[in-house]
Design a protein around this motif. Structure first.
Motif, PDB file in Angstrom:
ATOM      1  N   TRP B 596       0.748  -1.000   0.098  1.00 27.89           N
ATOM      2  CA  TRP B 596      -0.060   0.145  -0.038  1.00 27.89           C
ATOM      3  C   TRP B 596       0.887   1.365   0.105  1.00 27.89           C
ATOM      4  N   GLU B 597       1.854   1.022   0.527  1.00 26.05           N
ATOM      5  CA  GLU B 597       2.763   2.400   0.608  1.00 26.05           C
ATOM      6  C   GLU B 597       3.361   2.831  -0.640  1.00 26.05           C
ATOM      7  N   GLU B 600       0.488   4.181  -2.793  1.00 23.21           N
ATOM      8  CA  GLU B 600       0.249   5.587  -2.379  1.00 23.21           C
ATOM      9  C   GLU B 600       1.255   6.500  -3.199  1.00 23.21           C
ATOM     10  N   LYS B 601       2.537   5.936  -3.190  1.00 25.09           N
ATOM     11  CA  LYS B 601       3.559   6.695  -3.779  1.00 25.09           C
ATOM     12  C   LYS B 601       3.620   6.888  -5.119  1.00 25.09           C
ATOM     13  N   SER B 603       0.476   6.494  -6.835  1.00 23.85           N
ATOM     14  CA  SER B 603      -0.593   7.656  -7.222  1.00 23.85           C
ATOM     15  C   SER B 603      -0.184   9.135  -7.177  1.00 23.85           C
ATOM     16  N   LYS B 604       0.929   9.376  -6.395  1.00 25.14           N
ATOM     17  CA  LYS B 604       1.497  10.741  -6.427  1.00 25.14           C
ATOM     18  C   LYS B 604       2.594  10.753  -7.312  1.00 25.14           C
ATOM     19  N   TYR B 612      -8.758   8.057 -10.372  1.00 23.05           N
ATOM     20  CA  TYR B 612      -8.398   7.628  -9.213  1.00 23.05           C
ATOM     21  C   TYR B 612      -9.471   6.468  -8.828  1.00 23.05           C
ATOM     22  N   PHE B 615      -7.976   3.093  -8.443  1.00 24.64           N
ATOM     23  CA  PHE B 615      -7.226   2.667  -7.049  1.00 24.64           C
ATOM     24  C   PHE B 615      -8.285   2.183  -6.164  1.00 24.64           C
ATOM     25  N   CYS B 619      -8.076  -1.472  -3.956  1.00 26.86           N
ATOM     26  CA  CYS B 619      -8.158  -1.655  -2.646  1.00 26.86           C
ATOM     27  C   CYS B 619      -9.213  -2.232  -2.240  1.00 26.86           C
ATOM     28  N   GLU B 627      -7.266   2.007   2.933  1.00 25.25           N
ATOM     29  CA  GLU B 627      -6.646   2.760   1.921  1.00 25.25           C
ATOM     30  C   GLU B 627      -7.516   3.303   0.828  1.00 25.25           C
ATOM     31  N   LYS B 630      -8.696   6.885   1.163  1.00 29.59           N
ATOM     32  CA  LYS B 630      -7.552   7.942   0.647  1.00 29.59           C
ATOM     33  C   LYS B 630      -7.847   8.285  -0.793  1.00 29.59           C
ATOM     34  N   PHE B 631      -8.074   7.194  -1.465  1.00 25.81           N
ATOM     35  CA  PHE B 631      -8.191   7.577  -2.952  1.00 25.81           C
ATOM     36  C   PHE B 631      -9.506   8.220  -3.213  1.00 25.81           C
TER      37      PHE B 631
END
Lengths: 590, 695
Positions: B596-597, B600-601, B603-604, B612, B615, B619, B627, B630-631
Motif C-alpha cells: 500500500w505504501e 500511494e507513492k 498515485s502521487k 483514481y 485505485f 483496494c 486505503e 484515501k483515494f
C-alpha cells in the motif's frame, strides 16, 4: 409469466422416436456387434484395462485418431495383443482412415459407423452436437459436414413427412438444400403420399448474422449458458449454486417445470418470479396445519412428492440466480451491456472503443475482449485502420503473440476486419448495378464480397428496424417484440429475417436487405401441392441453423411463435454463444 | 385309361418309367461325340464341343473347331481353336465356358464364343502340366481343381475371384490316382482320391486316410466315384462290383448294392427326386445303364427362379422376349425391365462397327432415365472394350456425379474425376480423388490442379495442417501466399521449435514473409516478439524465475510482483507500453502485493491517466477500506458517487449526488439505501428530488 401458447397453435411432433432409434442402434452396436461392457472417455492417456478388446466410439476427428494410434502403438511396444474397434459417429471420414494408416495401425483396427446425427435436447430442439461445423466450414472452407446435415434433414422429412415450403439464406444453406433435394430425388417414388407434419423449413447460415451470436445473453436460459455452459442439455451447478459441498448435474429442458417457466424470461423478471413461486410453495406446505389424519395421509401420498421436487428445483434455480447476480449484476456487467447497446445502435463509437481498450488493458477476459472487438467491427463494417492496429497491438501485449493467428482467422471469417478507406466498394458497386442487369450485378456483388466480406449491419438494421424506437420505457415483463431478449435494445437479425420471410411467404420486398446480406437467398414453395399440406402443418416451422444458434434466438422465436400462432422447431449444428464462437477462432498454444 | 399308361414300362416291381422325345437335336455333328471334349452347362444350359486331336495325334496339322450349341442343338458359336492343347472344358455357374489347357492357363468364353479373359493356375501347374482337371460349383462360385504331372493338386474355389491353393502332398502318390473328386464341407473345398484300396482326403493343411463305413471287404481298387450336386452324398464303385452310397462326410452308409459288374464304368452320377429326397445313382458303361437306389424313378430336376431364367435369356441376347416376360409377370422395373435394358446396353457398347456417338445416342434413347439403370456400369463395360471415348460420353448421362468418379479414375481422367467428385458434394470422394492425384501427378501439377479447385484445396489443406506440415508449406509457397506462410512460421515458432534460437529463427522467417505480404503490422508485431523472447531469456538468466512465453503485459507484471520495479519500467519504455496500460498494470500488481505504501507513492508520482477510481477498486478488491478511502477523495467529480458507493459510504455518495443534481446518480444511490441506517439518507435524497422538481 411463461406465456401460454395460442389455443390454435399446432402440436409439436414427437421427437422421442429419434432418441429411441439412436439408443437402440447404439445398444445394438455396442452389445451385439462389438460386445462392449464398459465405456471410457477417449483421451491421450494410456489405458489400464485387461480387456481383450478396446472399442472406441468417437467423432471423426484427426486428433482422436492420433490418440487411438498412441494407445495401439503403446500396446504393441508392450507386446500386448488385443482387438481394436473404432465406431465413428455420425460417419467415418476417409481422412481419418488415412491417419490410421499413416500411423501404421490401420490393419490392427476395424472400423464401424453409428449414423446418429440428431439429438433431441428438448421438445423443440434438435442438436447435431457438431461444434466443429463452425470452424470447419466458416474458417477452413471444409464442406465435409454439408452432407451430414442434408442427411439429417432428409431423415426428418422421411419421418415427419415432406416439407411444403423451403426458405433459406447463405451459401451453405443453399448447398445443404441442393444435396438434400438430390437425396430426396434418389428415393422419389418410395415415400409418396405422406402428409407433411412440419410444413416449412428455413435454413440459415451463421455468418448471415454474427451480431446476435456475439451479444451478451440476458434471457435466463442464455444467461445460464453464458455463465455455466450448458452441455448437451445439462449443466453442472457448482457448490456456489447448490449451497452444499457438491456439484450437481442438472438436466435443463421442458421437463423441469420451474425452469420451463423462466427459461425464456428476461433475467430481471426471474428473481421476482422465483420468490413468488417460493411463497406459493410455502403456502401449499402450510396447508398441512389443521389437516385431519385422513387429509394428511392424502397430502403425503399425493402432493408431497411433487412439492418436494418443485422445492428442490426452485432452490437450485434460486441458487443459480444468486450466482449469476453475483457475477453479472455488478457495475461492470451493466457497463458492458451499455457498451453493447451503444455498438448496436451505432452511437458513442469513440467511447465504446476506449471501453474496449480498457477492457483489454485490464486483462478482464481474452474471450470477452475479442468478442467486443468483433462486435465493434461488424456493427461498424470494419474498424478504422488506426483502431484496427492499436486494438490488436493492445491485445497482443495482453494475451500473447500467438493471437496474431487468431486475428488472421477472424479476418478471414469477416468477424474482425479493417474498414475499406472511403467506402469505395459501395460506390463502385452502386454504379455497376445501375449499368448492368440484376443477375450480372449479383455476380459482381459476389466477387466484391469475396474481396472483403462486408457486414452492412447499419444498413440492414435500418431496413429491418432492428433497433426499437426508445420513446417509451420498455416493459420487460410484458414484451412487445423479440427485442426483449436483449433488454428491448435490439431485435435479433436472424429471427427478424425469419419473421419477415414467413410473413411475406418469400423474399419479395426484401431485395435491398438480401443485397446487403450478400445474397444467396432462396424460396421454394412448390415442393408438394399446396392443398395437400394441412393448414396446421404450415404453422409448424423447422429452423435450421448452420454453424450454431444461441438460446436467445430460440427464446425470441418461441416468443414470435406465441404472438403469431407458429410453433418453431430448432435444428442446429450445435448450441452456441459468443464465447464458443470466439474460442473456435482462437489459436492457443498446445 | 389305357391311353395314358400305354407308354409306361415297368421298372422292377414297384416303379414304371416312360420315354418320350421332348425335342430333337438340331445339330449336325461332324465329329463323333466320343472323339470330343464335351461340356454341358447345368440347368439345361449350352453345350460345348471341341474335337480332341491332342489325345491321339502328336502334332495336329489341322486346328480343331470349338462349337457351342444350345441345349436343343442350335448352333450358337463356332471358332477355330488357335491356342494350346485343352484338357478339360467346363461351364461356370454364370454360363462362361472354361477351357483348361495343358499348360495350366484357362481361357474363358461367353456362350456366343466371345473371348472374355484368361488366367493361369500358377507356375507349378505350368511346369508340371495338367494331367487331369475338374470344374465344380459351390456357394463360392465355380471352381477348378487340377491334378498336375507332379501328382499334386492345385485348386481355386472361385474363378471370378482367383485365389490359388496348392494342396498338401499325398504321401506315396507316384501315379495317377484311380479316381478323384472335389468335396465341399463346412465351407471348405477338399479333394478325395483313391489309390489302390485306400482313400485319402486332402484339406488345406494335411492329407489323411479315410475309410467308408460298412464297405464290403475285398476291395483292392476304387474304379469310380461321384459326389452329388449338393455335396451331401458320395458314391464309390469298387473293383468287387459294389456300389457304396453314403454321406460325403463318410460318416454314414446309406445303401450298398452289388451289381455284379466288375468292368470300370465310363461315368457315374447322382440323381434325386426333389420332393421325396430319395437318392439314386446312375452308372453308365459302354452299352449298359444302371440305376441304383431306394426308388430310382426320376431324373434330377431343379426349379429355376424367375431371375435366373431372365439372366439366361439375357445371356442368349433374347432381350425382347425377356422384356415381354417381365411385362407379363409385372415385375418391378428395377428388377425387371431396367436390368434387361442395362444388359442390352452393355451388349450394345461391344458393337465396334457403330460409332461412339451413335451407340451413346441409341442407348440414351432407349434407356432415358429409367430407374435402376446405371450408366456408369454401362460405361465401365464400354471402357472394358477399349472404348474410352464412348465411356466418357455415356458417363455424361449418369445423373449421380459421384458414380462417375471411380471409372473416371480408372480411365486416368483424374482431373475430370475431381470436378465430378466436387459436384457430388461428397467430400470423402473428393479426398479420395485428391490422394489419387497426389500419387499420379508430379508435385507441381498436383498443386496446380488443386489451385483451380478451392473445395478440394481447403479439404487437403486442413488435412495437411494436422498430418503433413511440410506439404502445407509447399502449398502456400506454390501460391505465393506470404500471409499464410508467415502464419505457418509463427505457429512453428511455438509448436515445432523448442530451442530459443530455433524459435527466433522461425519468427524471423515469419517476419520476412509478412513483409512480402505487405502486412507491416504483423511483421512489426513479430519483430517485437523476437525482441521480447530474447529479453525474457535474459531475465531468466539474470533473475531466475519463469519469463519465457509470457505476454508482454504478464512479463511486466511478473517483474513488478517480484519487486523489480526498475526493470519493469525499463521494459515498459522499451516496448512503448501506453501509459494507461502501465498504470492499470502497476496498480493491480501493487495491490496484489498489498504494497500500500508503494501504491500511494505511485498515485502521487504524477497525475493518473486513468483517474483514481481504479485505485479505489483495487483496494476494495483486497478489502482494504482504509486505503480505498484515501483515494476516494481524489476521484474526479463524475466518478465520485461510484467511488463512495464502492467503499460503502452511502451518506457521502448522497451528498455528492445532491450537490451535482444528477438524477441518475440520485437513483443509483437510492438503490443502495438498503441498510437500516440508510433511512435518513434516503429521505434526504427524496427531499432533494422534490426540491429539484419544484424548481
Amino acid at each position: 409469466m411463461a406465456f401460454p401458447h395460442r389455443p390454435d397453435a399446432p402440436e409439436l411432433p414427437d421427437f422421442s422416436m429419434l432418441k429411441r432409434l439412436a439408443r437402440d442402434q447404439l445398444i445394438y452396436l455396442l452389445e451385439q456387434q462389438h460386445e462392449v461392457d464398459k465405456l471410457y472417455k477417449v483421451e491421450n492417456k494410456p489405458v489400464f484395462s485387461t480387456s481383450e478388446q478396446l472399442c472406441f466410439l468417437v467423432r471423426p476427428r484427426i486428433r482422436n485418431m492420433r490418440y487411438i494410434a498412441n494407445l495401439v502403438n503403446t500396446d504393441k511396444m508392450a507386446g500386448r495383443t488385443r482387438r481394436y474397434k473404432v465406431i465413428f459417429s455420425p460417419q467415418k471420414f476417409y481422412a481419418c482412415e488415412m491417419v490410421l494408416e499413416e500411423e501404421g495401425i490401420y490393419g490392427d483396427v476395424s472400423c464401424d459407423e453409428w449414423a446418429f446425427s440428431l439429438l433431441p435436447l428438448d421438445v423443440d430442439l434438435l442438436s447435431m452436437e457438431l461444434p466443429e461445423f463452425f470452424r470447419d466450414y466458416f474458417l477452413e472452407g471444409n464442406q465435409r459436414w454439408i452432407n451430414t446435415v442434408a442427411q439429417a434433414v432428409h431423415l426428418l422429412s422421411n419421418l415427419y413427412g415432406p416439407f411444403a415450403n423451403c426458405y433459406g439464406i447463405g451459401r451453405c444453406a443453399k448447398m445443404v438444400y441442393e444435396t438434400w433435394r438430390e437425396l430426396e430425388e434418389e428415393e422419389e417414388g418410395e415415400i409418396k403420399g405422406q402428409k407433411p407434419e412440419i410444413g416449412r423449413i428455413f435454413l440459415l447460415d451463421r455468418d448471415v448474422d454474427f451480431v446476435t451470436a456475439l451479444c451478451s445473453q440476458v434471457v435466463y436460459e442464455g444467461l445460464v449458458d453464458d455463465t455455466f455452459r450448458i452441455k448437451c442439455g445439462s449443466v453442472d451447478f457448482g457448490p456456489d449454486v447448490t449451497s452444499s459441498d457438491k456439484s450437481l448435474k442438472v438436466l435443463l429442458n421442458a421437463q423441469d417445470k420451474v425452469f420451463n417457466e423462466i427459461r425464456n424470461e428476461h433475467f430481471s423478471n426471474v428473481f421476482g418470479f422465483l420468490s413468488q413461486k417460493a411463497r406459493n410453495l410455502q403456502a401449499q406446505y402450510d396447508r398441512r396445519r389443521g389437516m385431519d389424519i385422513k387429509q394428511m395421509k392424502n397430502f403425503v401420498s399425493q402432493e408431497l412428492k411433487g412439492l418436494k421436487q418443485e422445492h428442490r428445483l426452485l432452490s437450485l434455480h434460486i441458487g443459480a440466480c444468486e450466482s449469476i447476480m453475483k457475477k453479472k449484476t455488478k457495475q461492470d456487467f451493466q457497463e458492458l451491456i451499455k457498451t453493447e447497446h451503444a455498438l448496436l445502435e451505432g452511437f458513442n463509437i469513440r467511447e465504446s472503443t476506449s471501453y474496449i481498450e480498457e477492457h483489454i488493458d485490464r486483462q478482464v477476459s481474452p474471450v470477452e475482449s475479442l468478442r467486443l472487438m468483433c462486435l465493434l467491427s461488424i456493427t461498424e463494417n470494419g474498424l478504422v485502420p488506426k483502431d484496427y492496429r492499436s486494438l490488436k497491438t493492445q491485445y497482443l501485449q495482453s494475451y500473447g503473440p500467438e493471437h496474431l493467428l487468431t486475428f488472421s482467422n477472424l479476418r478471414r471469417t469477416g468477424l474482425l476486419t479493417e474498414q475499406v478507406p472511403g467506402d469505395t466498394l459501395t460506390a463502385v458497386e452502386n454504379k455497376v448495378s445501375k449499368l448492368v442487369t440484376d443477375k450480372a450485378a449479383g455476380k459482381l456483388t459476389d466477387a466484391f464480397s469475396s474481396l472483403a466480406k462486408r457486414s452492412n449491419f447499419r444498413g440492414i438494421s435500418k431496413k429491418l428496424g432492428l433497433i426499437p424506437r426508445g420513446d417509451s420505457e420498455y416493459d420487460l415483463k410484458v414484451p412487445r417484440d423479440m427485442a426483449y431478449v436483449f433488454s428491448g435494445a435490439y431485435i435479433p437479425l436472424s429471427c427478424r429475417i425469419i419473421e419477415q420471410v414467413l410473413e411475406r411467404r418469400g423474399w419479395l420486398g426484401l431485395e435491398e436487405v438480401v443485397r446487403l446480406l450478400n445474397g444467396n437467398e432462396f424460396a421454394v414453395t412448390d415442393m408438394i401441392p399446396e392443398e395437400s399440406a394441412p393448414s396446421d402443418s404450415l404453422r409448424l416451422v423447422l429452423v435450421v441453423f448452420l454453424g450454431g444458434c444461441t438460446f436467445s434466438e430460440i427464446s425470441a422465436l418461441r416468443f414470435l411463435g406465441r404472438e403469431r400462432g407458429y410453433r418453431f422447431i430448432f435444428l442446429t449444428t450445435a448450441v452456441t454463444n459468443s464465447a464458443r464462437l470466439m474460442e473456435a477462432m482462437s489459436e492457443v498454444k498446445t | 385309361m389305357d391311353c395314358y399308361t400305354a407308354d409306361w414300362n415297368p421298372l422292377g416291381e414297384a416303379a414304371f418309367y416312360r420315354k418320350f422325345e421332348l425335342y430333337s437335336m438340331d445339330w449336325d455333328l461332324k465329329e463323333p461325340l466320343r472323339d470330343c471334349l464335351v461340356a454341358a452347362a447345368p440347368y439345361g444350359g449350352p453345350i460345348a464341343l471341341l474335337r480332341n486331336p491332342w489325345k491321339k495325334e502328336k502334332s495336329p496339322s489341322i486346328r480343331p473347331l470349338l462349337q457351342i450349341y444350345s441345349s436343343s442343338g442350335v448352333a450358337l458359336a463356332s471358332l477355330l481353336w488357335k491356342s494350346g492343347p485343352v484338357v478339360l472344358l467346363g461351364w461356370s455357374a454364370e454360363e462362361e465356358l472354361l477351357c483348361v489347357q495343358e499348360d495350366g492357363s484357362v481361357l474363358v468364353y461367353g456362350l456366343h464364343g466371345d473371348f472374355r479373359r484368361h488366367f493361369s493356375m500358377g507356375n507349378e501347374v505350368l511346369q508340371n502340366r495338367v494331367l487331369d482337371a475338374r470344374v465344380f460349383h459351390t456357394e463360392f462360385g465355380s471352381g477348378i481343381a487340377i491334378l498336375t504331372g507332379a501328382h499334386r493338386f492345385t485348386l481355386t474355389a472361385n474363378v471370378g475371384d482367383l485365389k490359388l491353393r496348392r494342396m498338401p502332398e499325398v504321401p506315396g502318390l507316384q501315379a495317377l490316382p484311380s479316381c478323384w473328386t472335389v468335396l465341399f464341407q463346412d465351407r471348405v473345398t477338399l479333394v478325395l482320391l483313391a489309390i489302390g484300396p485306400d482313400l485319402y482326403l486332402l484339406d488345406n493343411t494335411a492329407c489323411s486316410g479315410v475309410v467308408p463305413p460298412g464297405l464290403a471287404p475285398g476291395v483292392s481298387d476304387f474304379l469310380q466315384m461321384a459326389v452329388s450336386f449338393n455335396y451331401r452324398y458320395l458314391a464309390l464303385f469298387t473293383d468287387t462290383g459294389h456300389i457304396w452310397m453314403g454321406l460325403a462326410s463318410l460318416k454314414e452308409k446309406l445303401y450298398e448294392f452289388n451289381c455284379n459288374i466288375r468292368a470300370p464304368p465310363k461315368q457315374m452320377a447322382w440323381c434325386s427326386r426333389p420332393k421325396s429326397k430319395q437318392k439314386a445313382i446312375v452308372v453308365a458303361w459302354e452299352r449298359r445303364l444302371l440305376v441304383a437306389g431306394d426308388a430310382p424313378e426320376s431324373i434330377q430336376y431343379k426349379q429355376l427362379t424367375i431371375e435366373v431364367l431372365l439372366d439366361r435369356l439375357v445371356l442368349r441376347r433374347l432381350y425382347p422376349l425377356a422384356i415381354q416376360i417381365c411385362e407379363y409377370l409385372r415385375l418391378p422395373e428395377v428388377q425387371g425391365i431396367s436390368r434387361i435394358l442395362a444388359h442390352w446396353a452393355c451388349y450394345k457398347v461391344q458393337q465396334k462397327d457403330v460409332s461412339d456417338e451413335d451407340v451413346a445416342r441409341a442407348i440414351n434413347q432407349k434407356l432415358g432415365d429409367t430407374p435402376g439403370v446405371s450408366y456408369s456400369d454401362i460405361a465401365a463395360r464400354a471402357y472394358g472394350c477399349g472404348r474410352t471415348e464412348l465411356a466418357i460420353k455415356l458417363l455424361e448421362y449418369e445423373p449421380r456425379s459421384g458414380e462417375q468418379v471411380p471409372l473416371l479414375l480408372k480411365m486416368k481422367r483424374s482431373k475430370l474425376a475431381l470436378s465430378k467428385a466436387i459436384e457430388s458434394g461428397d467430400t470423402d470422394l473428393v479426398f479420395t480423388v485428391v490422394l489419387h492425384l497426389k500419387n499420379e501427378l508430379n508435385r507441381g501439377d498436383f498443386f496446380m490442379t488443386l489451385r483451380n479447385q478451392p473445395v478440394a484445396l481447403s479439404l487437403y489443406r486442413q488435412f495437411c495442417k494436422h498430418q503433413e506440415l511440410e506439404t502445407l508449406k509447399d502449398l502456400y509457397n506454390q501460391d505465393d501466399n506470404h500471409q499464410e506462410l508467415g502464419n505457418f512460421h509463427i505457429r512453428a515458432s511455438y509448436a515445432a521449435e523448442e530451442r530459443i534460437e530455433g524459435r527466433v529463427a522461425a519468427l524471423q522467417t515469419a517476419v520476412d514473409e509478412y513483409y512480402k505480404a505487405k502486412n507491416e503490422f504483423a511483421a512489426k508485431a513479430t519483430e517485437e516478439q523476437m525482441r521480447l523472447l530474447r529479453l525474457q531469456r535474459r531475465l531468466e538468466d539474470e533473475l531466475g524465475g519463469h519469463f519465457l512465453d509470457l505476454s508482454l503485459h504478464d512479463t511486466v507484471t511478473s517483474l513488478l510482483l517480484s519487486g523489480n520495479n526498475k526493470r519493469a519500467e525499463q521494459l515498459a519504455r522499451d516496448f512503448r507500453i501506453p501509459d494507461k496500460r502501465f498504470w492499470w498494470l502497476k496498480l493491480t500488481a501493487l495491490a496484489d502485493r498489498e504494497d500500500w505504501e508503494e501504491l500511494e507513492k505511485f498515485s502521487k508520482s504524477k497525475k493518473s491517466p486513468i483517474g483514481y477510481l481504479p485505485f479505489v477498486e483495487v483496494c476494495m478488491k483486497r478489502r482494504n477500506k482504509f486505503e480505498a478511502k484515501k483515494f476516494a477523495a481524489r476521484v474526479s467529480p463524475e466518478q465520485k458517487v461510484k467511488a463512495f458507493l464502492l467503499i460503502g459510504d452511502v451518506t457521502q455518495a448522497a451528498d455528492v449526488a445532491i450537490e451535482r443534481r444528477n438524477e441518475a446518480e440520485l437513483s443509483l444511490v437510492l438503490s443502495h439505501c438498503t441498510g437500516a441506517s440508510d433511512g435518513a439518507t434516503a429521505d434526504k435524497i427524496q427531499r432533494a428530488r422534490a426540491l429539484a422538481q419544484r424548481k
